[in-house]
Design a protein around this motif. Structure first.
Motif, mmCIF file in Angstrom:
data_model
loop_
_atom_site.group_PDB
_atom_site.id
_atom_site.type_symbol
_atom_site.label_atom_id
_atom_site.label_comp_id
_atom_site.label_asym_id
_atom_site.label_seq_id
_atom_site.Cartn_x
_atom_site.Cartn_y
_atom_site.Cartn_z
ATOM 1 N N HIS A 130 66.060 36.449 58.794
ATOM 2 C CA HIS A 130 65.016 37.425 58.497
ATOM 3 C C HIS A 130 64.103 36.925 57.368
ATOM 4 O O HIS A 130 64.497 36.122 56.538
ATOM 5 C CB HIS A 130 65.626 38.775 58.110
ATOM 6 C CG HIS A 130 66.313 38.767 56.781
ATOM 7 N ND1 HIS A 130 67.625 38.383 56.628
ATOM 8 C CD2 HIS A 130 65.873 39.083 55.541
ATOM 9 C CE1 HIS A 130 67.965 38.465 55.361
ATOM 10 N NE2 HIS A 130 66.914 38.900 54.676
ATOM 11 N N HIS A 131 62.896 37.451 57.394
ATOM 12 C CA HIS A 131 61.912 37.120 56.354
ATOM 13 C C HIS A 131 61.890 38.236 55.321
ATOM 14 O O HIS A 131 61.996 39.409 55.662
ATOM 15 C CB HIS A 131 60.527 36.960 56.960
ATOM 16 C CG HIS A 131 59.454 36.748 55.939
ATOM 17 N ND1 HIS A 131 59.185 35.511 55.400
ATOM 18 C CD2 HIS A 131 58.597 37.596 55.343
ATOM 19 C CE1 HIS A 131 58.203 35.612 54.531
ATOM 20 N NE2 HIS A 131 57.825 36.878 54.468
ATOM 21 N N GLN A 132 61.745 37.874 54.071
ATOM 22 C CA GLN A 132 61.650 38.858 53.002
ATOM 23 C C GLN A 132 60.333 38.690 52.261
ATOM 24 O O GLN A 132 59.906 37.577 51.980
ATOM 25 C CB GLN A 132 62.801 38.703 52.008
ATOM 26 C CG GLN A 132 64.139 39.226 52.513
ATOM 27 C CD GLN A 132 65.173 39.253 51.404
ATOM 28 O OE1 GLN A 132 65.039 38.573 50.401
ATOM 29 N NE2 GLN A 132 66.221 40.034 51.590
ATOM 30 N N CYS A 133 59.687 39.810 51.967
ATOM 31 C CA CYS A 133 58.534 39.793 51.068
ATOM 32 C C CYS A 133 58.589 41.060 50.235
ATOM 33 O O CYS A 133 59.188 42.062 50.632
ATOM 34 C CB CYS A 133 57.218 39.686 51.834
ATOM 35 S SG CYS A 133 56.940 40.995 53.028
ATOM 36 N N HIS A 134 57.976 41.024 49.074
ATOM 37 C CA HIS A 134 58.061 42.139 48.144
ATOM 38 C C HIS A 134 57.490 43.413 48.771
ATOM 39 O O HIS A 134 56.439 43.398 49.413
ATOM 40 C CB HIS A 134 57.313 41.807 46.852
ATOM 41 C CG HIS A 134 57.888 40.646 46.100
ATOM 42 N ND1 HIS A 134 59.189 40.639 45.630
ATOM 43 C CD2 HIS A 134 57.354 39.445 45.743
ATOM 44 C CE1 HIS A 134 59.423 39.503 45.007
ATOM 45 N NE2 HIS A 134 58.327 38.761 45.061
ATOM 46 N N GLY A 187 53.560 52.402 42.762
ATOM 47 C CA GLY A 187 52.146 52.323 43.093
ATOM 48 C C GLY A 187 51.319 51.453 42.178
ATOM 49 O O GLY A 187 50.117 51.285 42.401
ATOM 50 N N ARG A 188 51.939 50.884 41.133
ATOM 51 C CA ARG A 188 51.205 50.023 40.202
ATOM 52 C C ARG A 188 51.492 48.553 40.494
ATOM 53 O O ARG A 188 52.589 48.199 40.901
ATOM 54 C CB ARG A 188 51.589 50.309 38.747
ATOM 55 C CG ARG A 188 50.930 51.535 38.134
ATOM 56 C CD ARG A 188 51.613 52.796 38.522
ATOM 57 N NE ARG A 188 51.170 53.941 37.706
ATOM 58 C CZ ARG A 188 51.625 55.166 37.880
ATOM 59 N NH1 ARG A 188 52.527 55.439 38.807
ATOM 60 N NH2 ARG A 188 51.181 56.150 37.104
ATOM 61 N N LEU A 189 50.497 47.724 40.254
ATOM 62 C CA LEU A 189 50.664 46.277 40.406
ATOM 63 C C LEU A 189 51.364 45.735 39.175
ATOM 64 O O LEU A 189 50.841 45.814 38.068
ATOM 65 C CB LEU A 189 49.299 45.614 40.584
ATOM 66 C CG LEU A 189 49.300 44.082 40.684
ATOM 67 C CD1 LEU A 189 50.066 43.624 41.915
ATOM 68 C CD2 LEU A 189 47.859 43.552 40.715
ATOM 69 N N GLY A 204 52.251 40.640 49.078
ATOM 70 C CA GLY A 204 53.197 39.665 48.550
ATOM 71 C C GLY A 204 53.392 39.779 47.061
ATOM 72 O O GLY A 204 54.365 39.244 46.523
ATOM 73 N N SER A 205 52.473 40.460 46.376
ATOM 74 C CA SER A 205 52.634 40.696 44.936
ATOM 75 C C SER A 205 53.678 41.788 44.711
ATOM 76 O O SER A 205 54.107 42.479 45.643
ATOM 77 C CB SER A 205 51.303 41.096 44.309
ATOM 78 O OG SER A 205 50.362 40.047 44.398
ATOM 79 N N GLU A 206 54.072 41.963 43.468
ATOM 80 C CA GLU A 206 55.123 42.925 43.152
ATOM 81 C C GLU A 206 54.521 44.230 42.632
ATOM 82 O O GLU A 206 53.638 44.222 41.771
ATOM 83 C CB GLU A 206 56.084 42.328 42.115
ATOM 84 C CG GLU A 206 56.832 41.097 42.631
ATOM 85 C CD GLU A 206 57.886 40.620 41.659
ATOM 86 O OE1 GLU A 206 58.519 41.457 41.001
ATOM 87 O OE2 GLU A 206 58.064 39.383 41.561
#
Length: 811
Positions: free
Chosen positions: A598-602, A509-511, A503-505
């Motif tokens: 629809h559901h959206q997540c990062h 490949g990096r947080l 769920g984080s952005e």
């Protein structure tokens, strides 16, 4: 360059190795025979070039007026990384003064065909039925300086990032601005893309952009509200444009954003290497935490097998078989039945023999509840079953009371403030939480690690399905997503993140932005998300049969067998001719395939590039969606959001999690909860595995077994030693009608307890029913437990087979 990760199976990829870039020159020469493009006059053609893996800038040729044979002779340059799949898009347009320009043709060209130092000329036939042609020259030269350090699992590639810091020089600025004026900065291709700040005393002092170091891009800036008479926004005379390739690393550069009356807003720019470490693990193998768990769990399993099979010797670590429980979905019916199955395994002292438990849809509700107790499998299951019974038999009206709805609204608002996009599926998750627990449950997936620290419980695995948000039905595009207490990731791409970061952005490949870990209920809502259906999915479900499904999969499998992935020449996507679609056809397709709820997540794969040879890697499963999988622009890393649905949209099973590389189960206890199709999911799984080349036993049934399924079915494949044994328990009511326990006949007064309505039109166990009366709950629970206990002998025989199977698989 040699593979950076051997076979793509490493738990952690090696440190990045240097890989040189190339300078690619693309010369658009001419086009011929563009006769039919304009009914009233000849075409006014121009060409647009896009190569998103190399440049965030879109290039465009000049427009040649009234010409069916335009000549451009214009050259464009790109800096490309040859370890990345670089697909150049060439679009031919017809300029129109009155209406929007018409897109005539699209050509997709894989730049791997261009070898350094060897120019080539390509003729693209734009229309298979016509004479239209586009002529292009390509030339590449290797750049020896500044090689890139890449990390890859041979499917995905992470590239070096740089950080651009933009400092507002308030002292050096001469612009007369007001608090209503706004500075907007855009860096296409970066994680941030566009940032803005209102000027005045409270304006931001600095901006930060993350972008691919080797990618050619530029920063644009302008003062928004100072634009008057159309001369500000979008006007080159009022915009600041800074190509970042001219900005020396680590050095400061001062620039000015133009403003009226010869004034300017000064900015200080500095670019540095990005210090963020890789947060996405690239590799198809199991993570270190799971390996550590398996070592501990094998000790528990070895002791349990010695007890139940009365073995004379201690099992060595390499002799311990891997046994998995596979539970399918089915709403409250699946949840209740799984409680029964697990309680029976516990009573038979078999639960400690299990290494993995996988679930999907309703069966995940059971697992999510049990794993709140770190020692659940070491205790009697009476307490969690009593909790489930209490909430399954209560009235559900309070879930929709005014107070409850206000609570849902408050939590959805909080999630929005955290940076998430609330959806109807989030609301469903909160309602589901109330239905199953009656209160807010603060438990989170990562907290289930406490249940695994000593290997005291089987490792829980939860399955989701990623699909296209619009324009495709589920059977045409779907990707397994695994959820475990350790990691969440895509089996197809070999990319995983720690479960607390879901769920984080992310970017490359990096947080980038860490969000609080969601409560477990929001994941349960995803795992049982039946709301992101489109009309095509609904129509298929209503009209298709099991044979239709299998034929659909076989057709796609045959296409792959004719031309296996990776066997194509480098020009496999050399040219694609696409006819323009009318607004009517686009609207109709959107109506049929759009997912309104629809559901959206990062998307934690956002920004990652596809490896040049990704399609040929054996772990990249391409058989089912081959046309899309051959086009990197259609794949998930290029999508900003994920669209996760119930895995039953494809196959109502959680088996793919057990069959993942590195787990290699010897025995699978398969628990089916379908009312009308006791073998459908298992047969679909066999078809899926055959198409994927995954070892799986033949599901062969007699006519009598199909008409009247047994309580337990044994499937194995002696000709395929790698295939696990499968012990399948369909949801049937046979000897339970007359027996209250194995070998114990019911008295006449007890016969009513054995009447479990599993097939009737008014069966209380329909998928839509979330409220059982006490007797219905108990009957289904006891039936499921009985079917396992009544087949103790079959399970013990399967365990002995698993022991032999493990020995045969040892080198």
């Amino acid at each position: 360059m040699e593979s950076l990760v051997s076979e793509g199976l490493s738990c952690h990829p090696q440190q990045g190795e240097a890989s040189p870039c190339c300078q690619l020159s693309v010369k658009i020469l001419e086009a011929r025979n563009l006769f039919w493009t304009d009914l009233l006059s000849e075409a006014d053609p121009y060409v647009v070039l896009r190569l998103p893996t190399a440049s965030a800038i879109t290039f465009k040729t000049k427009t040649v007026s009234n010409s069916s044979h335009p000549i451009w002779n214009e050259t464009f340059s790109f800096r490309i990384q040859r370890q990345v799949k670089n697909i150049l898009e060439l679009k031919v347009y017809d300029a129109d003064v009155v209406t929007e320009d018409d897109a005539l043709f699209t050509v997709l060209f894989d730049t791997i065909e261009v070898n350094p130092g060897k120019p080539i000329r390509k003729t693209f036939s734009l229309n298979p039925q016509g004479q239209e042609e586009l002529y292009v020259e390509f030339h590449a030269e290797e750049i020896s300086d500044s090689p890139e350090h890449l990390i890859t699992n041979n499917v995905l590639v992470t590239r070096e990032l740089s950080c651009l810091t933009v400092q507002v020089d308030k002292k050096g600025s001469t612009a007369a601005v007001t608090e209503g004026d706004e500075l907007e900065l855009t860096l296409k291709g970066s994680y941030e893309d566009t940032q803005s700040s209102t000027l005045g005393s409270a304006m931001a002092d600095s901006f930060l952009f993350h972008y691919i170091t080797a990618q050619e891009t530029e920063m644009r800036g302008y003062l928004k509200s100072l634009a008057v008479d159309g001369e500000g926004e979008g006007s080159p005379g009022k915009n600041l444009t800074v190509p970042l390739k001219y900005l020396p690393m680590g050095e400061e550069m001062a620039v000015a954003v133009p403003a009226p009356e010869a004034t300017a807003l000064r900015l200080k720019l500095r670019t540095n290497s990005c210090s963020e470490k890789l947060a996405v693990r690239l590799g198809f193998g199991l993570c270190d935490e799971e390996h550590a768990f398996l070592k501990k769990r094998k000790q528990v399993v070895a002791k349990a097998l010695k007890r139940v099979l009365q073995l004379e010797h201690e099992l060595q670590e390499d002799e311990v078989p891997v046994i998995g429980v596979m539970a399918i979905g089915g709403g409250a019916r699946a949840m209740t039945s799984l409680y029964g199955h697990l309680s029976a395994l516990k009573k038979l002292d078999l639960l400690d023999c299990v290494t993995y438990i996988s679930g999907t849809s309703g069966s995940t509700w059971t697992l999510a509840s049990l794993y709140q107790d770190p020692d659940w499998s070491q205790q009697d299951l009476e307490k969690p079953i009593s909790h489930a019974r209490e909430h399954m038999t209560k009235s559900k009206l309070d879930a929709f009371s005014l107070g409850s709805m206000r609570g849902y609204q408050q939590e959805l608002r909080q999630r929005a403030e955290e940076g998430r996009t609330p959806s109807f599926v989030d609301l469903w998750a909160l309602v589901l939480e109330f239905l199953l627990h009656g209160k807010v449950n603060e438990h989170r997936l990562s907290e289930q690690r406490a249940s695994l620290e000593q290997g005291q419980n089987p490792l829980p695995l939860y399955l989701g399905l990623n699909v296209k948000e619009n324009n495709l039905e589920t059977l045409d595009f779907k990707e397994w997503v695994e959820f475990s207490p350790y990691e969440i990731g895509f089996l197809k791409y070999g990319a995983f993140i720690p479960s607390e970061l879901f769920g984080s952005e992310f970017f490359m490949g990096r947080l980038m932005k860490k969000l609080p870990e969601s409560r477990i209920c929001f994941l349960e809502g995803l795992w049982s998300n039946i709301f992101s259906v489109n009309l095509m999915d609904a129509w298929y479900d209503l009209t298709s049969s099991a044979e239709t499904w299998k034929q659909h999969i076989r057709d796609k499998t045959r296409n792959i067998e004719k031309e296996p992935p990776g066997s194509q020449k480098t020009s496999w996507i050399e040219m694609s001719w696409l006819e323009p679609r009318t607004a009517l056809t686009q609207g109709l397709q959107g109506l049929l395939t759009g997912r309104p709820l629809h559901h959206q997540c990062h998307n934690f794969l956002r920004g990652l590039h596809l490896h040049q040879d990704y399609c040929g890697q054996r772990n990249f499963r391409t058989w089912g969606d081959f046309q899309l999988d051959s086009d990197p622009s259609q794949l998930t890393p290029l999508q900003p959001q994920l669209c996760l649905v119930d895995a039953a949209y494809f196959i109502n099973t959680s088996c793919p999690l057990l069959l993942r590389t590195g787990r290699s189960p010897d025995l699978i206890l398969s628990f089916g909860y379908s009312l009308n199709s006791p073998f459908e999911a298992l047969e679909q799984m066999e078809t899926y595995c055959r198409g994927q080349g995954i070892p799986f036993p033949r599901v062969e049934l007699s006519h009598e077994e199909r008409l009247q399924p047994k309580e337990c079915h044994f499937f194995s494949d002696p000709d395929c030693p790698e295939a696990p044994t499968v012990l399948h328990f369909p949801l049937v009511n046979l000897s339970f009608r007359e027996h209250s326990a194995p070998g114990v006949k019911r008295s006449p007064e007890e016969l009513a307890g054995g009447q479990v309505d599993l097939t009737g039109f008014l069966s209380p166990y329909s998928l839509a029913n979330m409220t059982y009366n006490g007797d219905d709950f108990d009957r289904l629970l006891y039936l499921s437990a009985y079917n396992v206990q009544n087949n103790q002998g079959e399970i013990l025989r399967a365990l002995r087979t698993a022991l032999k199977h493990r020995k045969q698989r040892q080198p």
